[in-house]
Design an enzyme around this catalytic site. Sequence first.
Site, mmCIF file in Angstrom:
data_model
loop_
_atom_site.group_PDB
_atom_site.id
_atom_site.type_symbol
_atom_site.label_atom_id
_atom_site.label_comp_id
_atom_site.label_asym_id
_atom_site.label_seq_id
_atom_site.Cartn_x
_atom_site.Cartn_y
_atom_site.Cartn_z
ATOM 1 N N GLN A 82 0.808 -1.217 0.000
ATOM 2 C CA GLN A 82 0.000 0.000 0.000
ATOM 3 C C GLN A 82 0.836 1.259 0.000
ATOM 4 O OE1 GLN A 82 -1.572 -1.066 4.043
ATOM 5 N NE2 GLN A 82 -1.398 1.143 4.420
ATOM 6 N N CYS A 113 -5.159 0.548 3.839
ATOM 7 C CA CYS A 113 -5.207 -0.847 4.293
ATOM 8 C C CYS A 113 -6.608 -1.437 4.161
ATOM 9 C CB CYS A 113 -4.713 -0.965 5.721
ATOM 10 S SG CYS A 113 -5.650 0.028 6.914
ATOM 11 N N HIS A 118 -5.848 -0.986 11.783
ATOM 12 C CA HIS A 118 -5.274 -1.534 10.548
ATOM 13 C C HIS A 118 -6.137 -2.675 10.023
ATOM 14 C CE1 HIS A 118 -2.254 -2.317 7.580
ATOM 15 N NE2 HIS A 118 -1.873 -3.464 8.091
ATOM 16 N N ASN A 137 -0.690 -9.256 5.004
ATOM 17 C CA ASN A 137 -0.602 -7.816 5.185
ATOM 18 C C ASN A 137 -0.432 -7.144 3.822
ATOM 19 O OD1 ASN A 137 -0.527 -5.378 6.506
ATOM 20 N ND2 ASN A 137 1.379 -5.763 7.612
#
Length: 362
Positions: free
Chosen positions: A164, A170, A305, A326
């Site tokens: 990102q 996110c 997040h 992630n």
Amino acid sequence: MATSTLFNNFNYTIKLNIMCLSLNRSITLVIVVLVFITSTCHVSSRRSRVLNEETMLHKHEQWMARYGRVYKDPNEQEARFKIFKNNVAYIEEFNSQNQAYKLSVNKFADQTNEEFKAARNRLKVSSTRILAVQIASFRHEDVSDAPSSLDWRTKGAVTPVKDQGPCGSCWAFSTIAATEGIHEITTGKLISLSEQELMDCDTNSEDHGCEGGYMVNGFEFIVQNNGINTEAAYPYTGSDGTCNTKEEAIHVATISGYENVPANNESALLKAVVMQPVSVAVDASKFQFYGSGVLNGTCGTDLDHGVTVVGYGTSDDGMKYWLVKNSWGTDWGEAGYIRMQRDVEYKEGMCGIAMMASYPTA
């Protein structure tokens, strides 16, 4: 008799003076030696500090070259070096302990934790939104035949790790990862979908591109938009842009809706993950320098997040974990993934992973 006594007293005085002189010389010698030793220690200490500083400067230069970091002026470089030095000291001290996971001097090593969170962790969850997921049941609640471990990557339902960048998007990456998963499960086709389309075109008042948003809003956008385009057609820029209505009109993947997982229930989360990748919100304050192993210990529940649970398992030393994808690139964590302790004693789960989970429906 008086003369003899006088002579003896004189001799005694001479001897006493000689002894005092000898003692003074000894004391002086001791003082000189102590001063020498002290001076040597100070010099050695200064030399050690200089060598350590030079070593750390060299490490910082190597780190800058590896990650292509360039500072605007010497003042900024000096300030960043101090942060880097403190972070390296913290990482080395932590790794010297017998912990279940290790930290790494990664691409975030010249940032304070506050700076790091402000740049990437823009999911800001209110207590009202958390209360909204306090549901009693969901479609996967009857799942009973759960395998001891599962990895949706090996089943072909997970695209490569994305990055990102310094943008609080996110929420879009978590939304898209879960959508990519259910699309592959239902169609057999794994397609990398567009986060940028969500960022540019989702007009929900809570979603603001790089300034943050929510996964369920992302799912709602895909439903209302009748689908979403590919990443190749609508590529990620890492910045807020204007909606490309031409590309937005192309619907490569669709979903029918979404569901929340009952909150604060790791057992329910497991049942959902058995069926598909699941979007979750976490407190990522401990994520900055994660390198490998199973993240455990104390962790907050200030959800900031968005990530995606793509599996679960048990480590070699017997610790149960969630396998989490992630969106910080493959040079973070375990090739872009983090393992987080599963079945912890507190209901919210490790770093609040069980507090706000959701998934798209086909």
